[in-house]
Scaffold this active site. Structure first.
Site, PDB file in Angstrom:
ATOM      1  CB  CYS A   1      79.743 -47.549  19.592  1.00 41.79           C
ATOM      2  SG  CYS A   1      80.442 -46.455  18.333  1.00 41.79           S
TER       3      CYS A   1
HETATM    4  N1  LIG Z   1      75.409 -43.540  15.897  1.00 42.65           N
HETATM    5  C1  LIG Z   1      76.078 -44.216  16.817  1.00 42.65           C
HETATM    6  O1  LIG Z   1      76.272 -45.457  16.714  1.00 42.65           O
HETATM    7  C2  LIG Z   1      76.610 -43.519  18.022  1.00 42.65           C
HETATM    8  C3  LIG Z   1      76.522 -42.132  18.171  1.00 42.65           C
HETATM    9  N2  LIG Z   1      76.984 -41.558  19.327  1.00 42.65           N
HETATM   10  C4  LIG Z   1      76.985 -40.099  19.518  1.00 42.65           C
HETATM   11  O2  LIG Z   1      75.664 -39.599  19.518  1.00 42.65           O
HETATM   12  C5  LIG Z   1      75.651 -38.274  19.029  1.00 42.65           C
HETATM   13  C6  LIG Z   1      74.592 -38.191  17.948  1.00 42.65           C
HETATM   14  O3  LIG Z   1      75.023 -39.063  16.913  1.00 42.65           O
HETATM   15  P1  LIG Z   1      74.016 -39.644  15.856  1.00 42.65           P
HETATM   16  O4  LIG Z   1      72.668 -39.845  16.457  1.00 42.65           O
HETATM   17  O5  LIG Z   1      74.699 -40.787  15.236  1.00 42.65           O
HETATM   18  O6  LIG Z   1      73.980 -38.403  14.823  1.00 42.65           O
HETATM   19  P2  LIG Z   1      72.858 -37.977  13.778  1.00 42.65           P
HETATM   20  O7  LIG Z   1      73.559 -37.090  12.804  1.00 42.65           O
HETATM   21  O8  LIG Z   1      72.139 -39.141  13.264  1.00 42.65           O
HETATM   22  O9  LIG Z   1      71.841 -37.103  14.659  1.00 42.65           O
HETATM   23  C7  LIG Z   1      72.210 -35.887  15.251  1.00 42.65           C
HETATM   24  C8  LIG Z   1      70.957 -35.063  15.487  1.00 42.65           C
HETATM   25  O10 LIG Z   1      71.344 -33.844  16.109  1.00 42.65           O
HETATM   26  C9  LIG Z   1      70.762 -32.752  15.395  1.00 42.65           C
HETATM   27  N3  LIG Z   1      71.593 -31.561  15.522  1.00 42.65           N
HETATM   28  C10 LIG Z   1      72.824 -31.345  14.971  1.00 42.65           C
HETATM   29  N4  LIG Z   1      73.273 -30.122  15.331  1.00 42.65           N
HETATM   30  C11 LIG Z   1      72.320 -29.567  16.110  1.00 42.65           C
HETATM   31  C12 LIG Z   1      72.212 -28.321  16.790  1.00 42.65           C
HETATM   32  N5  LIG Z   1      73.184 -27.395  16.743  1.00 42.65           N
HETATM   33  N6  LIG Z   1      71.089 -28.076  17.517  1.00 42.65           N
HETATM   34  C13 LIG Z   1      70.112 -29.001  17.591  1.00 42.65           C
HETATM   35  N7  LIG Z   1      70.156 -30.202  16.963  1.00 42.65           N
HETATM   36  C14 LIG Z   1      71.261 -30.474  16.239  1.00 42.65           C
HETATM   37  C15 LIG Z   1      70.709 -33.240  13.968  1.00 42.65           C
HETATM   38  O11 LIG Z   1      69.801 -32.482  13.216  1.00 42.65           O
HETATM   39  P3  LIG Z   1      69.963 -32.306  11.620  1.00 42.65           P
HETATM   40  O12 LIG Z   1      69.194 -33.440  11.032  1.00 42.65           O
HETATM   41  O13 LIG Z   1      69.392 -30.973  11.359  1.00 42.65           O
HETATM   42  O14 LIG Z   1      71.423 -32.380  11.306  1.00 42.65           O
HETATM   43  C16 LIG Z   1      70.252 -34.680  14.182  1.00 42.65           C
HETATM   44  O15 LIG Z   1      68.865 -34.767  14.365  1.00 42.65           O
HETATM   45  C17 LIG Z   1      77.051 -37.966  18.500  1.00 42.65           C
HETATM   46  O16 LIG Z   1      77.726 -37.122  19.377  1.00 42.65           O
HETATM   47  C18 LIG Z   1      77.713 -39.329  18.419  1.00 42.65           C
HETATM   48  O17 LIG Z   1      79.096 -39.256  18.661  1.00 42.65           O
HETATM   49  C19 LIG Z   1      77.446 -42.324  20.345  1.00 42.65           C
HETATM   50  C20 LIG Z   1      77.594 -43.675  20.215  1.00 42.65           C
HETATM   51  C21 LIG Z   1      77.241 -44.362  19.005  1.00 42.65           C
HETATM   52  C1  LIG Z   2      81.112 -45.691  11.962  1.00 39.04           C
HETATM   53  C2  LIG Z   2      81.481 -44.362  12.561  1.00 39.04           C
HETATM   54  O1  LIG Z   2      81.703 -43.379  11.882  1.00 39.04           O
HETATM   55  N1  LIG Z   2      81.542 -44.333  13.859  1.00 39.04           N
HETATM   56  C3  LIG Z   2      81.866 -43.151  14.599  1.00 39.04           C
HETATM   57  C4  LIG Z   2      81.821 -43.501  16.042  1.00 39.04           C
HETATM   58  C5  LIG Z   2      80.419 -43.490  16.516  1.00 39.04           C
HETATM   59  C6  LIG Z   2      80.064 -42.139  17.082  1.00 39.04           C
HETATM   60  O2  LIG Z   2      80.062 -41.106  16.463  1.00 39.04           O
HETATM   61  O3  LIG Z   2      79.755 -42.057  18.287  1.00 39.04           O
HETATM   62  P1  LIG Z   2      80.632 -42.248  19.539  1.00 39.04           P
HETATM   63  O4  LIG Z   2      81.842 -41.416  19.382  1.00 39.04           O
HETATM   64  O5  LIG Z   2      79.838 -41.671  20.571  1.00 39.04           O
HETATM   65  O6  LIG Z   2      80.868 -43.695  19.680  1.00 39.04           O
HETATM   66  C7  LIG Z   2      83.261 -42.641  14.319  1.00 39.04           C
HETATM   67  O7  LIG Z   2      84.142 -43.423  14.024  1.00 39.04           O
HETATM   68  O8  LIG Z   2      83.456 -41.429  14.495  1.00 39.04           O
END
Ligand SMILES: NC(=O)C1=CN([C@@H]2O[C@H](COP(=O)(O)OP(=O)(O)OC[C@H]3O[C@@H](n4cnc5c(N)ncnc54)[C@H](OP(=O)(O)O)[C@@H]3O)[C@@H](O)[C@H]2O)C=CC1
Ligand SMILES: CC(=O)N[C@@H](CCC(=O)OP(=O)(O)O)C(=O)O
Length: 311
Positions: free
Chosen positions: A117
């Site tokens: 992000c």
């Molecule tokens: N949130 C954001 O703004 C952004 C996130 N991302 C990336 O997206 C990815 C997901 O992030 P986010 O959605 O925020 O994270 P969350 O913690 O909200 O969701 C992660 C999901 O993955 C599941 N999970 C974790 N470990 C495992 C496993 N070993 N096997 C199967 N399922 C698993 C979790 O289940 P459980 O509930 O059991 O833990 C949960 O449902 C990350 O890599 C992050 O860096 C990228 C850009 C922005």
């Molecule tokens: C607010 C916050 O904690 N933000 C995360 C970045 C978002 C994320 O985990 O996803 P991407 O790495 O894919 O962007 C962090 O700083 O680690």
């Protein structure tokens, strides 16, 4: 036959938003794992192998595990939203607006790393200026940013929203990653084409979705005698012909008394601003986006459409 899509991690923050975006899509078949089975490796493996495109919305380690499950199974294309493969040479960085070639590379790819992000904002500001020869490779770039708390996934959402959570965060705004070793730095440097490691200082505010990324520059230290107008023109030229990244005209930016990080909440677009006062030798380049829109889930759906030949 409709392409089959499996969102591994569909019950997490990014996964849920992708599922919502795909809910009304009659052209796709979404394979859904029951929430209680979300960590069942055998079932996930079956879905991963059945899918035409797997979208990984998992922590880095679990993403790497999913990729290893699919090793040798080339009929499944992969979009990884985690940090795990963003600077990996075998993966295409899924930022179609990065330069003229990136869109087609994404269309042709089997392995696509969805950008982070914060890097989406920062790279969108610096890369066009590197490509135009305006920003020297060794410029000491700093990136200051604020994100909505959904950026920290389910764990941070609970910390911010649930006062009974043992690690509850009461602050309305806080800095973190103060040792300057954030996981986004390699990605910023690699895809920003920066010779020096940028300083990246992120923060979180008490709002769910939204993001401001700032890159302040001293124009005297740029190549040539560039004005604010030149910088805005270079950004505009770079993003011409597409509608997702919008470069705001200088006159419009100059009228703004303040900028609200939530302004683009629930959209997949990103706005770029050039702030400052002409002739003063300084500019503040700013990207405004939704951390879950162009910053994550919106970008993943854009990449999915490119990989399916829909866009
Ligand atoms: N949130 C954001 O703004 C952004 C996130 N991302 C990336 O997206 C990815 C997901 O992030 P986010 O959605 O925020 O994270 P969350 O913690 O909200 O969701 C992660 C999901 O993955 C599941 N999970 C974790 N470990 C495992 C496993 N070993 N096997 C199967 N399922 C698993 C979790 O289940 P459980 O509930 O059991 O833990 C949960 O449902 C990350 O890599 C992050 O860096 C990228 C850009 C922005
Ligand atoms: C607010 C916050 O904690 N933000 C995360 C970045 C978002 C994320 O985990 O996803 P991407 O790495 O894919 O962007 C962090 O700083 O680690």
């Amino acid at each position: 036959m409709k392409p089959k899509i499996f969102i591994d991690g569909e019950h997490g923050t990014t996964g849920l938003q992708i599922r919502t975006r795909l809910a009304g899509r009659g052209d796709l078949e979404v394979l859904s794992i029951p929430e209680a089975e979300r960590r069942n490796k055998d079932l996930r493996a079956d879905f991963l192998k059945e899918a035409d495109v797997a979208i990984l919305c998992l922590p880095d380690d679990a993403s790497k595990e999913a990729v290893s499950i699919l090793e040798g199974h080339n009929s499944t294309k992969i979009i990884d939203t985690s940090t795990a493969h963003r600077v990996h040479p075998d993966w295409v960085y899924g930022f179609a607006e990065l330069d003229r070639a990136q869109r087609q590379k994404t269309v042709d790819a089997r392995l696509v790393a969805n950008p982070g992000c914060y890097p989406t904002g920062a790279i969108s500001l610096v890369r066009p200026l590197r490509d135009a020869g305006i920003l020297p490779g060794d410029y000491p770039v700093t990136v200051n940013a604020v994100s909505g708390y959904t950026g920290g996934g389910k764990q941070m959402i609970a910390q911010m929203e649930n006062p009974d959570s043992p690690d509850h965060i009461a602050a309305n705004h806080f800095l973190y990653a103060m040792p300057l070793k954030h996981k986004h730095v390699p990605e910023l440097q690699t895809h920003g084409h920066l010779e020096r490691k940028p300083i990246f200082s992120p923060s979180v505010g008490r709002f769910p979705q939204g993001m401001i990324v700032q890159v302040p520059l001293f124009t005297d230290d740029l190549n040539g005698n560039v004005s604010m107008q030149d910088i805005q023109a270079a950004l505009s030229a770079h993003y011409e012909g597409q509608s997702i990244v919008q470069v705001v005209p200088l006159a419009e930016s100059a009228m703004l008394p303040r900028l609200d990080p939530e302004e683009l909440r629930d959209t997949d677009i990103m706005k770029l601003y050039v702030f400052g006062t002409e002739g003063q030798g300084q500019v503040n380049l700013v990207a405004l986006l939704d951390n879950l829109g162009k910053g994550a889930s919106g970008a993943a759906v854009q990449n999915l459409d490119l990989m399916l030949g829909n866009a």
